[in-house]
Design a protein around this motif. Structure first.
Motif, PDB file in Angstrom:
ATOM      1  N   LEU A  76       0.811  -1.224   0.000  1.00 33.57           N
ATOM      2  CA  LEU A  76       0.000   0.000   0.000  1.00 33.57           C
ATOM      3  C   LEU A  76       0.844   1.274   0.000  1.00 33.57           C
ATOM      4  N   TRP A  77       2.169   1.118  -0.008  1.00 33.36           N
ATOM      5  CA  TRP A  77       3.052   2.274  -0.010  1.00 33.36           C
ATOM      6  C   TRP A  77       3.027   2.979  -1.359  1.00 33.36           C
ATOM      7  N   THR A  78       3.190   4.285  -1.322  1.00 27.22           N
ATOM      8  CA  THR A  78       3.411   5.055  -2.548  1.00 27.22           C
ATOM      9  C   THR A  78       4.864   4.852  -2.962  1.00 27.22           C
ATOM     10  N   ARG A  79       5.222   5.327  -4.141  1.00 24.36           N
ATOM     11  CA  ARG A  79       6.612   5.210  -4.594  1.00 24.36           C
ATOM     12  C   ARG A  79       7.546   5.952  -3.638  1.00 24.36           C
ATOM     13  N   GLU A  80       7.117   7.128  -3.201  1.00 28.45           N
ATOM     14  CA  GLU A  80       7.940   7.913  -2.275  1.00 28.45           C
ATOM     15  C   GLU A  80       8.124   7.163  -0.949  1.00 28.45           C
ATOM     16  N   GLN A  81       7.062   6.517  -0.467  1.00 25.80           N
ATOM     17  CA  GLN A  81       7.168   5.751   0.775  1.00 25.80           C
ATOM     18  C   GLN A  81       8.074   4.535   0.591  1.00 25.80           C
ATOM     19  N   GLN A  82       8.044   3.912  -0.578  1.00 24.52           N
ATOM     20  CA  GLN A  82       8.933   2.774  -0.848  1.00 24.52           C
ATOM     21  C   GLN A  82      10.389   3.217  -0.770  1.00 24.52           C
ATOM     22  N   GLN A  83      10.693   4.358  -1.393  1.00 25.88           N
ATOM     23  CA  GLN A  83      12.061   4.870  -1.369  1.00 25.88           C
ATOM     24  C   GLN A  83      12.487   5.238   0.054  1.00 25.88           C
ATOM     25  N   LYS A  84      11.564   5.863   0.783  1.00 22.77           N
ATOM     26  CA  LYS A  84      11.855   6.244   2.164  1.00 22.77           C
ATOM     27  C   LYS A  84      12.095   5.001   3.023  1.00 22.77           C
ATOM     28  N   ALA A  85      11.291   3.952   2.805  1.00 23.60           N
ATOM     29  CA  ALA A  85      11.441   2.707   3.566  1.00 23.60           C
ATOM     30  C   ALA A  85      12.784   2.052   3.267  1.00 23.60           C
ATOM     31  N   GLU A  86      13.179   2.021   2.009  1.00 21.61           N
ATOM     32  CA  GLU A  86      14.476   1.430   1.652  1.00 21.61           C
ATOM     33  C   GLU A  86      15.614   2.155   2.352  1.00 21.61           C
ATOM     34  N   LEU A  87      15.544   3.464   2.354  1.00 19.40           N
ATOM     35  CA  LEU A  87      16.575   4.268   3.009  1.00 19.40           C
ATOM     36  C   LEU A  87      16.553   4.049   4.524  1.00 19.40           C
ATOM     37  N   LEU A  88      15.368   4.077   5.103  1.00 23.03           N
ATOM     38  CA  LEU A  88      15.213   3.861   6.541  1.00 23.03           C
ATOM     39  C   LEU A  88      15.750   2.501   6.949  1.00 23.03           C
ATOM     40  N   PHE A  89      15.348   1.461   6.227  1.00 23.20           N
ATOM     41  CA  PHE A  89      15.743   0.097   6.584  1.00 23.20           C
ATOM     42  C   PHE A  89      17.235  -0.143   6.362  1.00 23.20           C
ATOM     43  N   SER A  90      17.824   0.530   5.387  1.00 24.59           N
ATOM     44  CA  SER A  90      19.259   0.350   5.170  1.00 24.59           C
ATOM     45  C   SER A  90      20.079   0.997   6.295  1.00 24.59           C
ATOM     46  N   HIS A  91      19.565   2.082   6.882  1.00 25.94           N
ATOM     47  CA  HIS A  91      20.277   2.759   7.973  1.00 25.94           C
ATOM     48  C   HIS A  91      19.897   2.224   9.351  1.00 25.94           C
ATOM     49  N   TYR A  92      18.715   1.630   9.461  1.00 20.60           N
ATOM     50  CA  TYR A  92      18.215   1.155  10.759  1.00 20.60           C
ATOM     51  C   TYR A  92      17.674  -0.272  10.615  1.00 20.60           C
ATOM     52  N   PRO A  93      18.562  -1.263  10.577  1.00 25.54           N
ATOM     53  CA  PRO A  93      18.138  -2.653  10.373  1.00 25.54           C
ATOM     54  C   PRO A  93      17.214  -3.194  11.471  1.00 25.54           C
ATOM     55  N   LEU A  94      17.331  -2.679  12.686  1.00 26.10           N
ATOM     56  CA  LEU A  94      16.448  -3.142  13.755  1.00 26.10           C
ATOM     57  C   LEU A  94      14.998  -2.724  13.484  1.00 26.10           C
ATOM     58  N   ILE A  95      14.805  -1.545  12.930  1.00 31.16           N
ATOM     59  CA  ILE A  95      13.450  -1.118  12.552  1.00 31.16           C
ATOM     60  C   ILE A  95      12.923  -2.041  11.462  1.00 31.16           C
ATOM     61  N   HIS A  96      13.782  -2.363  10.509  1.00 30.30           N
ATOM     62  CA  HIS A  96      13.372  -3.265   9.427  1.00 30.30           C
ATOM     63  C   HIS A  96      12.973  -4.630   9.978  1.00 30.30           C
ATOM     64  N   LYS A  97      13.793  -5.176  10.850  1.00 28.81           N
ATOM     65  CA  LYS A  97      13.508  -6.502  11.404  1.00 28.81           C
ATOM     66  C   LYS A  97      12.200  -6.490  12.199  1.00 28.81           C
ATOM     67  N   SER A  98      12.001  -5.488  13.036  1.00 33.17           N
ATOM     68  CA  SER A  98      10.777  -5.430  13.846  1.00 33.17           C
ATOM     69  C   SER A  98       9.548  -5.207  12.965  1.00 33.17           C
ATOM     70  N   TYR A  99       9.701  -4.414  11.904  1.00 35.51           N
ATOM     71  CA  TYR A  99       8.586  -4.196  10.975  1.00 35.51           C
ATOM     72  C   TYR A  99       8.224  -5.502  10.271  1.00 35.51           C
ATOM     73  N   GLN A 100       9.238  -6.253   9.825  1.00 35.13           N
ATOM     74  CA  GLN A 100       8.992  -7.537   9.177  1.00 35.13           C
ATOM     75  C   GLN A 100       8.294  -8.517  10.128  1.00 35.13           C
ATOM     76  N   LEU A 101       8.705  -8.524  11.380  1.00 34.44           N
ATOM     77  CA  LEU A 101       8.072  -9.401  12.367  1.00 34.44           C
ATOM     78  C   LEU A 101       6.606  -9.021  12.583  1.00 34.44           C
ATOM     79  N   SER A 102       6.326  -7.718  12.629  1.00 33.48           N
ATOM     80  CA  SER A 102       4.932  -7.300  12.810  1.00 33.48           C
ATOM     81  C   SER A 102       4.080  -7.691  11.600  1.00 33.48           C
ATOM     82  N   LEU A 103       4.666  -7.643  10.404  1.00 35.43           N
ATOM     83  CA  LEU A 103       3.939  -8.084   9.202  1.00 35.43           C
ATOM     84  C   LEU A 103       3.680  -9.585   9.253  1.00 35.43           C
ATOM     85  N   ARG A 104       4.669 -10.348   9.680  1.00 32.40           N
ATOM     86  CA  ARG A 104       4.500 -11.801   9.774  1.00 32.40           C
ATOM     87  C   ARG A 104       3.424 -12.172  10.793  1.00 32.40           C
ATOM     88  N   LEU A 105       3.341 -11.409  11.860  1.00 32.60           N
ATOM     89  CA  LEU A 105       2.296 -11.645  12.846  1.00 32.60           C
ATOM     90  C   LEU A 105       0.924 -11.465  12.197  1.00 32.60           C
TER      91      LEU A 105
END
Length: 163
Positions: free
Chosen positions: A109-138
């Protein structure tokens, strides 16, 4: 206990409660010892998303502190302070502030801008990425479970999937 309360305690089989850390949960557990306490999908996922946001906020506070220290160092050195910018032009604290809402949404459901922002965020903050992935899996667990099924969690607590 009154006879009326005892009767209610033995008749009540299942009770939905917000979550196990609430004072209400303790009271319900004491008053309705024979009932299974149920935590529904909405509240479980809400807690997971809150945990993701707590990690994001922790990193944001750290970014604010680092930027404040860099500003003070530049001030002492009588140099104009220019914060480090990421590839999208944001500072770390801006990226962390502006990524709040995308962490509540599913990636499809992300826009293109949100996709780019997420890639940047997750590359700099892997713990946020991991916790976000876990919440999606839940969330995916809830979509795969059939109505009426469930499992026992921490001994007596039953998480029942009914939607």
């Amino acid at each position: 206990m009154s006879p009326r309360t005892l009767k209610c305690d033995t008749l009540l089989k299942k009770l939905s409660v917000y979550h196990s850390e609430s004072k209400l949960f303790s009271a319900v557990k004491a008053c309705f010892a024979n009932a299974h306490r149920v935590i529904d999908r909405f509240h479980v996922q809400h807690l997971a998303f809150d945990a993701v946001q707590e990690i994001r906020i922790k990193h944001r506070w750290e970014a604010l502190e680092q930027e404040n220290q860099e500003y003070e160092q530049a001030k002492r050195a009588a140099v104009k302070y220019e914060p480090a910018r990421l590839s999208n032009g944001d500072t770390a604290k801006q990226l962390l502030a502006r990524s709040r809402y995308l962490l509540f949404k599913h990636p499809r459901l992300w826009t293109r801008e949100q996709q780019q922002k997420a890639e940047l965020l997750f590359s700099h903050y892997p713990l946020i990425h991991k916790s976000y992935q876990l919440s999606l899996r839940l969330g995916e667990v809830y979509s795969e479970v059939k109505i009426g099924s469930g499992f026992i969690f921490q001994g007596k607590l039953v998480i029942k999937f009914t939607y």
